[in-house]
Design a protein around this motif. Sequence first.
Motif, PDB file in Angstrom:
ATOM      1  N   VAL A   1       0.845  -1.198   0.000  1.00 58.12           N
ATOM      2  CA  VAL A   1       0.000   0.000   0.000  1.00 58.12           C
ATOM      3  C   VAL A   1       0.881   1.250   0.000  1.00 58.12           C
ATOM      4  CG1 VAL A   1      -1.882   1.230   1.159  1.00 58.12           C
ATOM      5  CG2 VAL A   1      -1.709  -1.259   1.382  1.00 58.12           C
ATOM      6  N   LYS A   2       0.481   2.236  -0.816  1.00 57.72           N
ATOM      7  CA  LYS A   2       1.224   3.501  -0.868  1.00 57.72           C
ATOM      8  C   LYS A   2       0.309   4.663  -0.488  1.00 57.72           C
ATOM      9  CE  LYS A   2       4.630   2.495  -4.429  1.00 57.72           C
ATOM     10  NZ  LYS A   2       5.045   2.751  -5.808  1.00 57.72           N
ATOM     11  N   ASP A   3       0.902   5.737  -0.025  1.00 62.33           N
ATOM     12  CA  ASP A   3       0.156   6.967   0.251  1.00 62.33           C
ATOM     13  C   ASP A   3      -0.717   7.316  -0.951  1.00 62.33           C
ATOM     14  OD1 ASP A   3       0.715   7.921   2.798  1.00 62.33           O
ATOM     15  OD2 ASP A   3       2.665   8.698   2.180  1.00 62.33           O
ATOM     16  N   GLY A   4      -1.968   7.641  -0.703  1.00 62.03           N
ATOM     17  CA  GLY A   4      -2.840   8.084  -1.787  1.00 62.03           C
ATOM     18  C   GLY A   4      -3.671   6.975  -2.399  1.00 62.03           C
ATOM     19  N   ASP A   5      -3.301   5.703  -2.180  1.00 62.04           N
ATOM     20  CA  ASP A   5      -4.149   4.602  -2.659  1.00 62.04           C
ATOM     21  C   ASP A   5      -5.518   4.726  -2.006  1.00 62.04           C
ATOM     22  OD1 ASP A   5      -1.989   3.559  -4.011  1.00 62.04           O
ATOM     23  OD2 ASP A   5      -1.657   1.866  -2.638  1.00 62.04           O
ATOM     24  N   MET A   6      -6.543   4.275  -2.734  1.00 57.94           N
ATOM     25  CA  MET A   6      -7.876   4.314  -2.130  1.00 57.94           C
ATOM     26  C   MET A   6      -8.186   2.946  -1.505  1.00 57.94           C
ATOM     27  SD  MET A   6      -8.754   7.375  -2.458  1.00 57.94           S
ATOM     28  CE  MET A   6     -10.494   7.436  -1.994  1.00 57.94           C
ATOM     29  N   ILE A   7      -8.808   2.987  -0.324  1.00 56.87           N
ATOM     30  CA  ILE A   7      -9.162   1.753   0.389  1.00 56.87           C
ATOM     31  C   ILE A   7     -10.649   1.767   0.693  1.00 56.87           C
ATOM     32  CG2 ILE A   7      -8.872   0.507   2.573  1.00 56.87           C
ATOM     33  CD1 ILE A   7      -5.962   1.340   2.564  1.00 56.87           C
ATOM     34  N   GLU A   8     -11.288   0.619   0.463  1.00 58.20           N
ATOM     35  CA  GLU A   8     -12.725   0.508   0.745  1.00 58.20           C
ATOM     36  C   GLU A   8     -12.970  -0.493   1.869  1.00 58.20           C
ATOM     37  OE1 GLU A   8     -13.691   0.976  -3.965  1.00 58.20           O
ATOM     38  OE2 GLU A   8     -14.612  -0.702  -2.876  1.00 58.20           O
ATOM     39  N   LEU A   9     -13.665  -0.012   2.876  1.00 64.48           N
ATOM     40  CA  LEU A   9     -14.098  -0.893   3.961  1.00 64.48           C
ATOM     41  C   LEU A   9     -15.614  -0.981   3.895  1.00 64.48           C
ATOM     42  CD1 LEU A   9     -13.660  -2.380   6.742  1.00 64.48           C
ATOM     43  CD2 LEU A   9     -13.976  -0.148   7.816  1.00 64.48           C
ATOM     44  N   ASP A  10     -16.109  -2.223   3.903  1.00 65.48           N
ATOM     45  CA  ASP A  10     -17.559  -2.403   3.955  1.00 65.48           C
ATOM     46  C   ASP A  10     -17.838  -3.555   4.918  1.00 65.48           C
ATOM     47  OD1 ASP A  10     -20.239  -2.913   3.618  1.00 65.48           O
ATOM     48  OD2 ASP A  10     -20.225  -2.546   1.444  1.00 65.48           O
ATOM     49  N   VAL A  11     -18.115  -3.202   6.148  1.00 65.57           N
ATOM     50  CA  VAL A  11     -18.240  -4.211   7.201  1.00 65.57           C
ATOM     51  C   VAL A  11     -19.422  -5.138   6.917  1.00 65.57           C
ATOM     52  CG1 VAL A  11     -18.612  -4.583   9.667  1.00 65.57           C
ATOM     53  CG2 VAL A  11     -17.089  -2.755   8.902  1.00 65.57           C
ATOM     54  N   GLU A  12     -20.513  -4.550   6.502  1.00 68.25           N
ATOM     55  CA  GLU A  12     -21.720  -5.328   6.181  1.00 68.25           C
ATOM     56  C   GLU A  12     -21.414  -6.419   5.137  1.00 68.25           C
ATOM     57  OE1 GLU A  12     -25.187  -4.123   7.084  1.00 68.25           O
ATOM     58  OE2 GLU A  12     -25.626  -6.201   6.493  1.00 68.25           O
ATOM     59  N   GLN A  13     -20.628  -6.018   4.107  1.00 68.16           N
ATOM     60  CA  GLN A  13     -20.265  -6.968   3.041  1.00 68.16           C
ATOM     61  C   GLN A  13     -19.015  -7.771   3.358  1.00 68.16           C
ATOM     62  OE1 GLN A  13     -22.187  -7.540   0.328  1.00 68.16           O
ATOM     63  NE2 GLN A  13     -23.624  -6.070   1.226  1.00 68.16           N
ATOM     64  N   ARG A  14     -18.435  -7.531   4.537  1.00 63.51           N
ATOM     65  CA  ARG A  14     -17.220  -8.251   4.967  1.00 63.51           C
ATOM     66  C   ARG A  14     -16.043  -7.961   4.045  1.00 63.51           C
ATOM     67  NH1 ARG A  14     -20.679  -8.487   8.568  1.00 63.51           N
ATOM     68  NH2 ARG A  14     -21.248 -10.435   9.598  1.00 63.51           N
ATOM     69  N   LYS A  15     -15.956  -6.752   3.540  1.00 65.64           N
ATOM     70  CA  LYS A  15     -14.982  -6.462   2.489  1.00 65.64           C
ATOM     71  C   LYS A  15     -13.940  -5.433   2.914  1.00 65.64           C
ATOM     72  CE  LYS A  15     -15.455  -4.108  -1.653  1.00 65.64           C
ATOM     73  NZ  LYS A  15     -16.239  -3.636  -2.797  1.00 65.64           N
ATOM     74  N   LEU A  16     -12.686  -5.737   2.583  1.00 68.72           N
ATOM     75  CA  LEU A  16     -11.602  -4.777   2.751  1.00 68.72           C
ATOM     76  C   LEU A  16     -10.807  -4.799   1.453  1.00 68.72           C
ATOM     77  CD1 LEU A  16     -10.099  -2.822   4.651  1.00 68.72           C
ATOM     78  CD2 LEU A  16      -8.652  -4.740   5.311  1.00 68.72           C
ATOM     79  N   HIS A  17     -10.922  -3.729   0.687  1.00 67.27           N
ATOM     80  CA  HIS A  17     -10.384  -3.746  -0.671  1.00 67.27           C
ATOM     81  C   HIS A  17      -9.419  -2.589  -0.900  1.00 67.27           C
ATOM     82  CE1 HIS A  17     -10.292  -4.547  -4.963  1.00 67.27           C
ATOM     83  NE2 HIS A  17     -10.572  -3.275  -5.193  1.00 67.27           N
ATOM     84  N   LEU A  18      -8.280  -2.934  -1.481  1.00 65.62           N
ATOM     85  CA  LEU A  18      -7.321  -1.914  -1.908  1.00 65.62           C
ATOM     86  C   LEU A  18      -7.569  -1.664  -3.384  1.00 65.62           C
ATOM     87  CD1 LEU A  18      -4.741  -0.211  -1.335  1.00 65.62           C
ATOM     88  CD2 LEU A  18      -3.417  -2.219  -2.034  1.00 65.62           C
ATOM     89  N   ASP A  19      -7.976  -0.443  -3.688  1.00 70.82           N
ATOM     90  CA  ASP A  19      -8.405  -0.146  -5.050  1.00 70.82           C
ATOM     91  C   ASP A  19      -7.200   0.148  -5.958  1.00 70.82           C
ATOM     92  OD1 ASP A  19      -9.944   0.236  -7.202  1.00 70.82           O
ATOM     93  OD2 ASP A  19     -10.996   2.019  -6.464  1.00 70.82           O
ATOM     94  N   VAL A  20      -6.410  -0.881  -6.175  1.00 70.03           N
ATOM     95  CA  VAL A  20      -5.228  -0.782  -7.035  1.00 70.03           C
ATOM     96  C   VAL A  20      -5.273  -2.025  -7.913  1.00 70.03           C
ATOM     97  CG1 VAL A  20      -2.692  -0.879  -7.063  1.00 70.03           C
ATOM     98  CG2 VAL A  20      -3.866   0.471  -5.309  1.00 70.03           C
ATOM     99  N   SER A  21      -4.963  -1.860  -9.201  1.00 73.60           N
ATOM    100  CA  SER A  21      -5.123  -2.990 -10.126  1.00 73.60           C
ATOM    101  C   SER A  21      -4.169  -4.131  -9.783  1.00 73.60           C
ATOM    102  CB  SER A  21      -4.863  -2.527 -11.559  1.00 73.60           C
ATOM    103  OG  SER A  21      -3.479  -2.279 -11.710  1.00 73.60           O
ATOM    104  N   ASP A  22      -4.551  -5.332 -10.212  1.00 72.47           N
ATOM    105  CA  ASP A  22      -3.716  -6.509  -9.962  1.00 72.47           C
ATOM    106  C   ASP A  22      -2.340  -6.350 -10.606  1.00 72.47           C
ATOM    107  OD1 ASP A  22      -5.803  -7.525  -8.583  1.00 72.47           O
ATOM    108  OD2 ASP A  22      -6.415  -8.998 -10.097  1.00 72.47           O
ATOM    109  N   GLU A  23      -2.335  -5.748 -11.817  1.00 79.14           N
ATOM    110  CA  GLU A  23      -1.052  -5.573 -12.535  1.00 79.14           C
ATOM    111  C   GLU A  23      -0.123  -4.670 -11.715  1.00 79.14           C
ATOM    112  OE1 GLU A  23      -4.145  -4.601 -14.520  1.00 79.14           O
ATOM    113  OE2 GLU A  23      -4.182  -6.798 -14.377  1.00 79.14           O
ATOM    114  N   GLU A  24      -0.715  -3.577 -11.235  1.00 76.27           N
ATOM    115  CA  GLU A  24       0.095  -2.633 -10.452  1.00 76.27           C
ATOM    116  C   GLU A  24       0.607  -3.298  -9.165  1.00 76.27           C
ATOM    117  OE1 GLU A  24       1.456   0.227 -10.743  1.00 76.27           O
ATOM    118  OE2 GLU A  24       1.799   0.840  -8.649  1.00 76.27           O
ATOM    119  N   LEU A  25      -0.252  -4.079  -8.524  1.00 73.85           N
ATOM    120  CA  LEU A  25       0.172  -4.765  -7.292  1.00 73.85           C
ATOM    121  C   LEU A  25       1.293  -5.758  -7.588  1.00 73.85           C
ATOM    122  CD1 LEU A  25      -3.173  -5.415  -5.360  1.00 73.85           C
ATOM    123  CD2 LEU A  25      -1.358  -3.775  -4.807  1.00 73.85           C
TER     124      LEU A  25
END
Length: 570
Positions: free
Chosen positions: A495-519
């Motif tokens: 994870v880098k500064d400025g990446d967007m992160i999504e938390l959705d407790v109801e959906q049980r989701k923790l997502h780093l919004d960075v493409s697989d290629e970039e990761l």
Amino acid sequence: MKKLRSADWFGKSDKMGFVHRSWLRNQGYPDDYFQGKPVIGICNTWSELTPCNAHLRDFAEVVKRGVVEAGGFPMEFPVTSLGETLMRPTTMLFRNLASMDVEETIRANPLDGIVLLTGCDKTTPSTVMGACSVDLPTIVVPGGPMLNGRFKGECIGSGSFNWMVKEKVLVENFTAEDIHEAEIGVARSNGHCMTMGTASTMACMVEALGLTLPGAAAIPAVDSRKKVMAQLSGRRIVEMVKEDLKLSKILTRDAFENSIVVNAAVGGSTNFIIHLLAIAGRIGVELDMEDFDKLGSKIPLLVNLKPSGKYLMEDFYYAGGLPVVIKELKKYLHTDAITVNGKSIGDNNVNPVCYNQEVIATLDNPLQEHAGMVVLKGNLCEQGAVIKPSAATKELMKHRGRAVVFESMEDYHARIDNPELDIDENCVIVLKGVGPVGYPGMPEVGNVDLPEKLLLKGVRDIIRISDGRMSGTAAGTVVLHVSPESAIGGTLALVKDGDMIELDVEQRKLHLDVSDEELKARKEKWIAPPPVTNRGYVKFYIDHVQQANLGADLDILQGGSGSNVTRDLH
Ligand code: FES
Ligand code: MG
């Protein structure tokens, strides 16, 4: 009664029998002590370095009264004691070490049954884990919480108050004298933290597992009824040896499920997950992180204790304690699960009366509908992460925010209060390098303080994500136990500064919004941090510790070796 294990030492008439008995004679034991009395090991985590357990020396004497009354031979022994407030870098680094001490000491000695005297956070799981790997009849006597903290006419909770010191000084203008007064007022008696922190959580855990006499968990350390409980436990363990009521007969899958349900209703610590997983691994019961979500997340919160609620353990005890909660939760529990007194958990908890519904609510009118821990999944935590909704901020449970990344605790301390730090209330703090391998030992730092400038602005909570743990006394929208951790190259490391992160407790989701290629590209450039040491126990720990989703036990400590020792010392 089956032949006593201790008879392999004391029952012999040869040279070895002489050796085993003779030196003990210097303590002045009469003959009959070596002739078929169950030998009860009192495993004591007393230590002046563990203030929460400082009274257990006296307790051991009370347990001995009970053992002797029932016809047993009590033998107290010390084990590694882990005190949360003094040990650096974290007691968690040593939980597994302490469990090895307990396991090997029990197995190596002529013991038939075990009483575990516990208190401060890690002293319960470490001793239970070690005892499980031997599997003798075992009973736990939790040392009990301190009396309620008092400060300026109000109740304050140990642990929970620490987390507010920065805020109190900055925002409420607390003076140095105020803090000094609170420091004393929050620790007025023997006992462990009196919030529903990890120590109280562990006490409730062992009671719900069936490892204590009914009602043991909540009794304050200094209440005389705690000593009665200790004495009765001493009596009972002798009977348990005669009945061969071993740990494995009590610690069934049903017992684990019960304790998950109870933990949710009491608003227990996130550390519960890690310790219960480790205990299950020792006794050989299948349990995984998803079970905590499946069984616990829909359970309503019944107990109104800090940090999820308002009251403290003393209030909980006076309101009726854990038996009231167990009775109320009946329909969610395996009521036929057997406990140390030989009766089922259902039968043990038929009659309790609730004396204060402000403190212990009913299922019809709970404090919160769904209170148990939630297990998150996503590309940021492929093996899972944990959040405790009952201690989190509702509005942040579904949130998308910009990452503000700290590569280590040192990095965090160096920059968090820098006025130039680009952070606002919508950001997500990402803290790396605090997992089992990385720190090492997975400290309780996940609930890092907010930056001064946000506190002064009136912000009280923002999302924080890390591979570390959080004190059971703390609160906030804090995502913990991210597995795999950053130090071994989990996505968290990328994870880098400025990446967007999504938390959705109801959906049980923790997502780093960075493409697989970039990761993938970031992963190729990633270099593992060097290990902090190359020698001693810490090296051994780093080489063998498993990730948080497996309970952070050492891989070689999984399971047990039983109680047999085939070889003698001469
Ligand atoms: Fe020992 Fe909190 S510091 S229980
Ligand atoms: Mg703690």
